[in-house]
Design a protein around this motif. Sequence first.
Motif, short mmCIF file in Angstrom:
data_model
loop_
_atom_site.label_atom_id
_atom_site.label_comp_id
_atom_site.label_asym_id
_atom_site.label_seq_id
_atom_site.Cartn_x
_atom_site.Cartn_y
_atom_site.Cartn_z
N ARG A 91 1.84 17.32 -11.95
CA ARG A 91 1.70 18.64 -11.53
C ARG A 91 3.12 19.55 -12.13
O ARG A 91 2.76 20.57 -12.60
N SER A 92 4.15 18.88 -12.17
CA SER A 92 5.25 19.54 -12.77
C SER A 92 5.02 19.73 -14.45
O SER A 92 5.68 20.87 -14.82
N GLN A 93 4.56 18.82 -14.90
CA GLN A 93 4.23 19.04 -16.29
C GLN A 93 3.33 19.98 -16.48
O GLN A 93 3.46 20.74 -17.73
N THR A 94 2.24 20.10 -15.89
CA THR A 94 1.29 21.22 -16.09
C THR A 94 1.96 22.58 -15.70
O THR A 94 1.63 23.46 -16.50
N LYS A 95 2.86 22.75 -14.92
CA LYS A 95 3.44 23.76 -14.45
C LYS A 95 4.33 24.23 -15.65
O LYS A 95 4.61 25.36 -15.95
N ARG A 96 5.02 23.34 -16.22
CA ARG A 96 5.96 23.55 -17.40
C ARG A 96 5.13 23.80 -18.51
O ARG A 96 5.60 24.86 -19.08
N GLY A 155 3.67 5.78 -5.47
CA GLY A 155 3.83 5.88 -6.93
C GLY A 155 2.48 6.60 -7.26
O GLY A 155 3.09 7.56 -8.20
N GLU A 156 1.37 6.90 -6.77
CA GLU A 156 0.53 7.75 -6.85
C GLU A 156 1.09 9.08 -6.65
O GLU A 156 0.67 10.16 -7.21
N GLN A 157 1.69 9.25 -5.51
CA GLN A 157 2.40 10.60 -5.26
C GLN A 157 3.14 11.10 -5.89
O GLN A 157 3.36 12.20 -6.64
N THR A 158 4.15 10.29 -6.65
CA THR A 158 5.09 10.66 -7.59
C THR A 158 4.47 11.00 -8.95
O THR A 158 5.02 11.98 -9.71
N THR A 187 0.70 -1.14 0.00
CA THR A 187 -0.06 -0.12 -0.03
C THR A 187 0.88 1.35 -0.05
O THR A 187 0.76 2.24 -0.68
N ARG A 188 1.92 1.24 0.84
CA ARG A 188 2.66 2.49 0.59
C ARG A 188 3.52 2.69 -0.55
O ARG A 188 3.78 3.77 -0.86
N ILE A 189 3.91 1.44 -1.13
CA ILE A 189 4.67 1.55 -2.54
C ILE A 189 3.50 2.29 -3.48
O ILE A 189 3.98 3.17 -4.21
N ARG A 190 2.31 1.78 -3.60
CA ARG A 190 1.39 2.43 -4.49
C ARG A 190 1.16 3.54 -4.12
O ARG A 190 0.82 4.54 -4.96
N LEU A 191 0.99 3.89 -2.84
CA LEU A 191 0.70 5.73 -2.48
C LEU A 191 1.85 6.39 -2.92
O LEU A 191 1.76 7.56 -3.31
#
Length: 158
Positions: free
Chosen positions: A28-33, A19-22, A13-17
């Motif tokens: 977000r960084s792509q939309t900012k770019r 991954g989702e956060q990453t 669950t932690r790995i999945r979370l």
Amino acid sequence: MAVKDRDRFSTATRIRLLGEQTAARVYRSQTKRQARRSRLTGRAALLALVVCSMVVALAYPIRQYVSQRAEIADLQRQKQEAAERVEQLRDTKARWQDDAYAEQRIRERLHYVMPGETGFIVIDPDAAKQSRTDLGAADRPWYTNIWDGVDKADAADH
């Protein structure tokens, strides 16, 4: 074993979370770019438009300025040359007002001699040779010279 399953589940669950956060961060960084690119592109286009407008607006006045500066420099050069010419003419006028200089120049140009002096004229030897060749044409009748001139002119056309 339930504890191990829970720890394992919790790690998964932690790995999945994680991954989702990453993935969220990447998104977000792509939309900012993209937002920065579009904003930067618009600014760059506006800046380019302003710069081009300024260049077009200033091109003619700058060309006129450079042209006028060149004309001013040319007029200053002409003024300097005219001032030098005036100075030369003043010097010449002052020399001609001197009687000794005027007498010397008159004697030289007009071959004048003072009473009691003997004048000599030196003739160029090459000029004497040329005059001897011209004497051959003077010995002939005039119509022969004219006919020879017509023949020479006709030969020059071909």
